[in-house]
Design a protein around this motif. Structure first.
Motif, mmCIF file in Angstrom:
data_model
loop_
_atom_site.group_PDB
_atom_site.id
_atom_site.type_symbol
_atom_site.label_atom_id
_atom_site.label_comp_id
_atom_site.label_asym_id
_atom_site.label_seq_id
_atom_site.Cartn_x
_atom_site.Cartn_y
_atom_site.Cartn_z
ATOM 1 N N ALA A 51 -4.353 3.265 0.276
ATOM 2 C CA ALA A 51 -4.635 2.831 1.640
ATOM 3 C C ALA A 51 -4.753 4.066 2.534
ATOM 4 C CB ALA A 51 -3.535 1.911 2.144
ATOM 5 N N THR A 57 -9.159 0.186 1.943
ATOM 6 C CA THR A 57 -8.297 0.218 0.775
ATOM 7 C C THR A 57 -9.146 0.147 -0.494
ATOM 8 O OG1 THR A 57 -8.018 -2.169 0.915
ATOM 9 C CG2 THR A 57 -6.349 -0.818 1.983
ATOM 10 N N THR A 68 -2.384 -6.539 -3.511
ATOM 11 C CA THR A 68 -2.780 -6.179 -2.154
ATOM 12 C C THR A 68 -1.877 -5.074 -1.635
ATOM 13 O OG1 THR A 68 -3.514 -8.448 -1.718
ATOM 14 C CG2 THR A 68 -3.155 -7.016 0.188
ATOM 15 N N SER A 70 -0.717 -2.697 1.593
ATOM 16 C CA SER A 70 -0.710 -2.712 3.053
ATOM 17 C C SER A 70 0.225 -1.621 3.558
ATOM 18 C CB SER A 70 -0.276 -4.078 3.584
ATOM 19 O OG SER A 70 1.024 -4.415 3.138
ATOM 20 N N ARG A 71 -0.009 -1.191 4.797
ATOM 21 C CA ARG A 71 0.797 -0.126 5.396
ATOM 22 C C ARG A 71 1.334 -0.569 6.747
ATOM 23 N NH1 ARG A 71 -2.347 5.601 5.364
ATOM 24 N NH2 ARG A 71 -0.504 6.137 6.624
ATOM 25 N N ASP A 72 2.539 -0.104 7.038
ATOM 26 C CA ASP A 72 3.106 -0.210 8.374
ATOM 27 C C ASP A 72 3.265 1.227 8.848
ATOM 28 O OD1 ASP A 72 4.697 -0.374 10.649
ATOM 29 O OD2 ASP A 72 5.838 -2.081 9.883
ATOM 30 N N VAL A 78 4.736 1.618 2.921
ATOM 31 C CA VAL A 78 3.606 1.002 2.243
ATOM 32 C C VAL A 78 4.137 -0.070 1.303
ATOM 33 C CG1 VAL A 78 3.574 2.717 0.359
ATOM 34 C CG2 VAL A 78 1.486 1.452 0.949
ATOM 35 N N TYR A 79 3.367 -1.147 1.176
ATOM 36 C CA TYR A 79 3.775 -2.278 0.354
ATOM 37 C C TYR A 79 2.710 -2.537 -0.712
ATOM 38 C CZ TYR A 79 6.575 -3.034 4.550
ATOM 39 O OH TYR A 79 7.417 -2.856 5.611
ATOM 40 N N GLN A 81 1.820 -5.984 -2.789
ATOM 41 C CA GLN A 81 2.035 -7.374 -3.171
ATOM 42 C C GLN A 81 1.304 -7.603 -4.485
ATOM 43 O OE1 GLN A 81 3.924 -9.853 -1.684
ATOM 44 N NE2 GLN A 81 3.433 -11.013 -3.542
#
Length: 122
Positions: A51, A57, A68, A70-72, A78-79, A81
């Motif tokens: 990402a 991505t 999947t 994802s980033r905060d 970073v995650y 799923q």
């Protein structure tokens, strides 16, 4: 000092789901990209998902449609799923932060996490 701490790995049956998290701590100014890699026994480490900041991505073909990323950015986290897991997803999963600039403006090309084991039983 920069540290990447992963969590969320474990044992799951085929078809199940897991969510991995990776938190980057330290005096971070910016991170260009964050990604997940994995290494199965006897195999080379491979990119799973990445990402980039403000970018699109990207995923390994083997996980497209199932995983999947994802980033905060506010939390430098970073995650990943992971759904519809398969036995071939079994591996140690590593988080990587790429292009890290510290508050001091020191630049490091990358940092790795310590890895978290994901085991998918059939």
């Amino acid at each position: 000092q920069v540290q990447l701490v992963e969590s969320g790995g474990g044992l799951v049956q085929a078809g199940g789901s897991l969510r991995l998290s990776c938190a980057v701590s330290g005096s971070i100014f910016s991170i260009n990209a964050m990604g997940w890699y994995r290494q199965a026994p006897g195999k080379q480490r491979e990119l799973v998902a990445i990402a980039p900041s403000g970018g699109t991505t990207d995923y390994a073909d083997s996980v497209k449609g199932r995983f999947t990323i994802s980033r905060d950015n506010a939390k430098n986290t970073v995650y990943l799923q992971m759904n519809s897991l398969k036995p071939e997803d079994t591996a140690v999963y590593y988080c990587k932060a790429l292009g890290v600039t510290l508050v001091s403006r020191w630049y490091e090309p990358h940092y790795w996490g310590q890895g978290t084991q994901v085991t998918v039983s059939s």
